[in-house]
Scaffold this motif. Structure first.
Motif, PDB file in Angstrom:
ATOM      1  N   PRO A 203     -15.034 -11.433 -36.444  1.00 54.93           N
ATOM      2  CA  PRO A 203     -14.891 -11.808 -35.025  1.00 54.93           C
ATOM      3  C   PRO A 203     -15.259 -13.253 -34.735  1.00 54.93           C
ATOM      4  CG  PRO A 203     -16.831 -10.423 -35.353  1.00 54.93           C
ATOM      5  CD  PRO A 203     -16.059 -10.400 -36.639  1.00 54.93           C
ATOM      6  N   VAL A 204     -16.101 -13.853 -35.569  1.00 60.56           N
ATOM      7  CA  VAL A 204     -16.526 -15.233 -35.336  1.00 60.56           C
ATOM      8  C   VAL A 204     -15.366 -16.204 -35.534  1.00 60.56           C
ATOM      9  CG1 VAL A 204     -18.169 -17.027 -36.022  1.00 60.56           C
ATOM     10  CG2 VAL A 204     -18.882 -14.646 -35.984  1.00 60.56           C
ATOM     11  N   ILE A 208     -14.714 -19.664 -33.203  1.00 57.51           N
ATOM     12  CA  ILE A 208     -14.641 -21.020 -33.756  1.00 57.51           C
ATOM     13  C   ILE A 208     -13.251 -21.610 -33.557  1.00 57.51           C
ATOM     14  CG2 ILE A 208     -14.784 -22.374 -35.881  1.00 57.51           C
ATOM     15  CD1 ILE A 208     -16.925 -20.419 -36.841  1.00 57.51           C
ATOM     16  N   SER A 209     -12.220 -20.799 -33.769  1.00 52.00           N
ATOM     17  CA  SER A 209     -10.847 -21.279 -33.635  1.00 52.00           C
ATOM     18  C   SER A 209     -10.565 -21.744 -32.210  1.00 52.00           C
ATOM     19  CB  SER A 209      -9.860 -20.172 -34.033  1.00 52.00           C
ATOM     20  OG  SER A 209      -8.527 -20.584 -33.825  1.00 52.00           O
ATOM     21  N   GLY A 224      -5.120 -17.644 -26.835  1.00 50.31           N
ATOM     22  CA  GLY A 224      -5.209 -16.469 -25.984  1.00 50.31           C
ATOM     23  C   GLY A 224      -5.942 -15.325 -26.669  1.00 50.31           C
ATOM     24  N   VAL A 225      -5.673 -15.160 -27.963  1.00 55.49           N
ATOM     25  CA  VAL A 225      -6.370 -14.116 -28.728  1.00 55.49           C
ATOM     26  C   VAL A 225      -7.856 -14.450 -28.840  1.00 55.49           C
ATOM     27  CG1 VAL A 225      -6.548 -12.992 -30.982  1.00 55.49           C
ATOM     28  CG2 VAL A 225      -4.300 -13.483 -30.008  1.00 55.49           C
ATOM     29  N   THR A 230     -13.331 -12.972 -27.206  1.00 51.38           N
ATOM     30  CA  THR A 230     -14.629 -13.352 -26.636  1.00 51.38           C
ATOM     31  C   THR A 230     -14.947 -12.509 -25.412  1.00 51.38           C
ATOM     32  OG1 THR A 230     -14.249 -15.627 -27.390  1.00 51.38           O
ATOM     33  CG2 THR A 230     -16.013 -15.281 -25.811  1.00 51.38           C
ATOM     34  N   VAL A 231     -13.978 -12.354 -24.527  1.00 52.21           N
ATOM     35  CA  VAL A 231     -14.172 -11.546 -23.317  1.00 52.21           C
ATOM     36  C   VAL A 231     -14.422 -10.084 -23.682  1.00 52.21           C
ATOM     37  CG1 VAL A 231     -13.056 -10.709 -21.213  1.00 52.21           C
ATOM     38  CG2 VAL A 231     -12.831 -13.108 -21.868  1.00 52.21           C
ATOM     39  N   MET A 232     -13.728  -9.590 -24.696  1.00 53.60           N
ATOM     40  CA  MET A 232     -13.919  -8.197 -25.116  1.00 53.60           C
ATOM     41  C   MET A 232     -15.337  -7.977 -25.637  1.00 53.60           C
ATOM     42  SD  MET A 232     -11.803  -5.936 -27.931  1.00 53.60           S
ATOM     43  CE  MET A 232     -12.529  -6.811 -29.336  1.00 53.60           C
TER      44      MET A 232
END
Length: 253
Positions: A203-204, A208-209, A224-225, A230-232
């Motif tokens: 998930p990190v 970072i991306s 967008g992903v 992050t929001v999830m």
């Protein structure tokens, strides 16, 4: 909402950071500087550019994210664990302060300290390499959103932990390795096919991306992903914290 209560807790947390400036600010800045010396000199001499970005500048978002994640977790986990350790948590829970106000104060204090540290590291990085920020709004947005999310995560760890050793367990054995393997010092496009696919389960990578995109307009995965992930994670942390206060998990005993 009792803003005075929120401000009182928040002010105490911020004061604690300034009482331990050496540990809270100076130490992470020195560590980041050493990363620039080691990685910038040793690896930068072999890799001039990645995606058209000088290697020293390329690793800046990753180094900021490394410090942001670890410090957010550390600040928030210790802030809530220490009242449990000394027993003052019961006074807080019995005070006329809602659970929401407690969370806002503690998480807000931890996130503020982490954002301040991130900006200090950014200023430090500018002394070593030329930087550009193509999307300053999204840079601040990712910075704040990540700080709040991982401060909430640290808050959860602080409630779960029974010893000081457990406070360091998740940051040292899980978060830090995931950050190193999440593209902090390289692009995941440099990895062979199977390893690139495996890395996408980290998930990190998305944090970072997205953060690196805000600097240079380059990303390993869709912005967008990255924002959605992050929001999830933020939503998951909020749900867990809500469950903790609803059930009294490790608070009432």
């Amino acid at each position: 909402m009792n803003l005075r209560a929120v401000w009182a807790i928040y002010r105490v947390e911020m004061a604690r950071a300034f009482r331990t400036v050496l540990q809270s600010i100076v130490s992470p800045v020195i560590s980041t500087s050493l990363y620039f010396v080691v990685f910038g000199s040793a690896i930068g001499s072999r890799i001039n550019e990645i995606d058209g970005i000088a290697y020293g500048a390329f690793i800046v978002p990753g180094l900021m994210m490394l410090s942001l994640l670890t410090q957010s977790i550390s600040n928030a986990s210790f802030a809530i664990y220490f009242p449990k350790f000394v027993g003052s948590i019961y006074e807080l829970l019995s005070a006329p302060v809602s659970y929401l106000e407690i969370i806002i104060a503690y998480v807000g204090g931890a996130a503020t300290k982490s954002v301040m540290l991130g900006l200090i590291i950014l200023a430090t990085a500018a002394l070593f390499v030329p930087l550009r920020i193509e999307h300053p709004f999204w840079m601040i947005a990712f910075l704040v959103l990540t700080a709040v999310t991982f401060s909430l995560f640290g808050f959860i760890i602080g409630i779960w932990a029974k010893t000081f050793e457990q406070l360091q367990l998740v940051p040292l054995l899980i978060v830090t390795p995931l950050t190193f393997l999440g593209g902090s010092f390289y692009s995941i496009h440099m990895l062979p096919g199977i390893w690139k696919t495996i890395t996408l389960f980290n998930p990190v990578v998305y944090l970072i991306s997205g953060f690196r995109w805000s600097f240079y307009g380059k990303a390993d995965v869709s912005v967008g992903v990255s924002l959605g992930m992050t929001v999830m994670f933020l939503a998951i942390c909020i749900a867990i914290v809500a469950w903790i206060f609803r059930t009294g998990y490790r608070l009432r005993n």
